[in-house]
Design a protein around this motif. Structure first.
Motif, mmCIF file in Angstrom:
data_model
loop_
_atom_site.group_PDB
_atom_site.id
_atom_site.type_symbol
_atom_site.label_atom_id
_atom_site.label_comp_id
_atom_site.label_asym_id
_atom_site.label_seq_id
_atom_site.Cartn_x
_atom_site.Cartn_y
_atom_site.Cartn_z
ATOM 1 N N UNK A 1 -113.346 3.527 -107.284
ATOM 2 C CA UNK A 1 -113.697 1.951 -107.440
ATOM 3 C C UNK A 1 -113.219 1.496 -108.813
ATOM 4 N N UNK A 2 -113.468 1.890 -109.810
ATOM 5 C CA UNK A 2 -112.689 1.336 -110.970
ATOM 6 C C UNK A 2 -111.122 1.497 -111.142
ATOM 7 N N UNK A 3 -110.566 2.406 -110.724
ATOM 8 C CA UNK A 3 -109.298 2.632 -110.281
ATOM 9 C C UNK A 3 -108.467 1.795 -109.436
ATOM 10 N N UNK A 4 -109.168 1.343 -108.303
ATOM 11 C CA UNK A 4 -108.875 0.318 -107.449
ATOM 12 C C UNK A 4 -108.694 -1.102 -108.188
ATOM 13 N N UNK A 5 -109.479 -1.300 -108.762
ATOM 14 C CA UNK A 5 -109.645 -2.472 -109.757
ATOM 15 C C UNK A 5 -108.489 -2.530 -110.800
ATOM 16 N N UNK A 6 -108.391 -1.465 -110.998
ATOM 17 C CA UNK A 6 -107.230 -1.565 -112.364
ATOM 18 C C UNK A 6 -105.850 -1.671 -111.472
#
Length: 188
Positions: free
Chosen positions: A62-67
């Motif tokens: 999830x955080x990687x997708x945002x990044x």
């Protein structure tokens, strides 16, 4: 653009749903939901689905997708209550974003997913700035097809063997919403 340059992932709200960033303490709910046979049948969750998959999803994917320019959201009732599912926009390319979602069994059939998808698509078209949001849906997934249509997506056709699902070429129905399409009413 990185997540730092984009700021903090927003919370998106509809009349009955709220889409919020995933938190580490959501892993147990994700683990339980992804044991559902329909989620396993219609999505690409790992099989068998284990605790490390759920922890990796909320804490890493999830955080990687945002990044990377997309966003994965936990879906919950706007008035509070347990998580209903997941809603995501994969990192857009060339002005096109692809959405995906799953719904826990207890959240199905109540219009929450259609409203969440409408809210996500509105955000992608109005804020993220894509001109097109797409969905790839298995032709046999009647529930997901209804969700797409209630959220204002138009079926553009079946693309034969477009998708590799669990190692097998599979057909998909391509759905899309364009920036210039009429906005659907609140999906209930």
């Amino acid at each position: 653009m990185t997540g730092t340059e984009r700021g903090t992932q927003p919370i998106l709200t509809g009349d009955r749903v709220r889409l919020r960033p995933w938190r580490p303490d959501d892993a147990a709910v994700v683990l339980a939901a992804c044991q559902d046979t329909d989620i396993q049948r219609w999505t690409q969750v790992p099989l068998p689905y284990a605790a490390e998959h759920a922890e990796g999803f909320v804490g890493g994917i999830a955080p990687q997708t945002w990044d990377e320019g997309g966003a994965l959201f936990a879906v919950e009732p706007a008035d509070g209550g347990p998580l209903i599912g997941s809603m995501g926009l994969f990192p857009p390319r060339d002005g096109v974003g692809e959405a995906g979602y799953w719904t826990a069994p207890e959240g199905r059939g109540q219009g929450f997913t259609a409203e969440g998808l409408r809210v996500l698509a509105d955000w992608a078209l109005d804020v993220v700035g894509v001109h097109r949001v797409e969905l790839l849906v298995d032709p046999a997934n009647a529930g997901s097809r209804r969700v797409a249509e209630r959220a204002g997506f138009v079926a553009e056709g079946t693309i034969r063997q477009r998708f590799l699902f669990r190692g097998q070429p599979s057909d998909v129905v391509l759905y899309a919403r364009l920036a210039g399409d009429p906005r659907p009413p609140t999906a209930r």
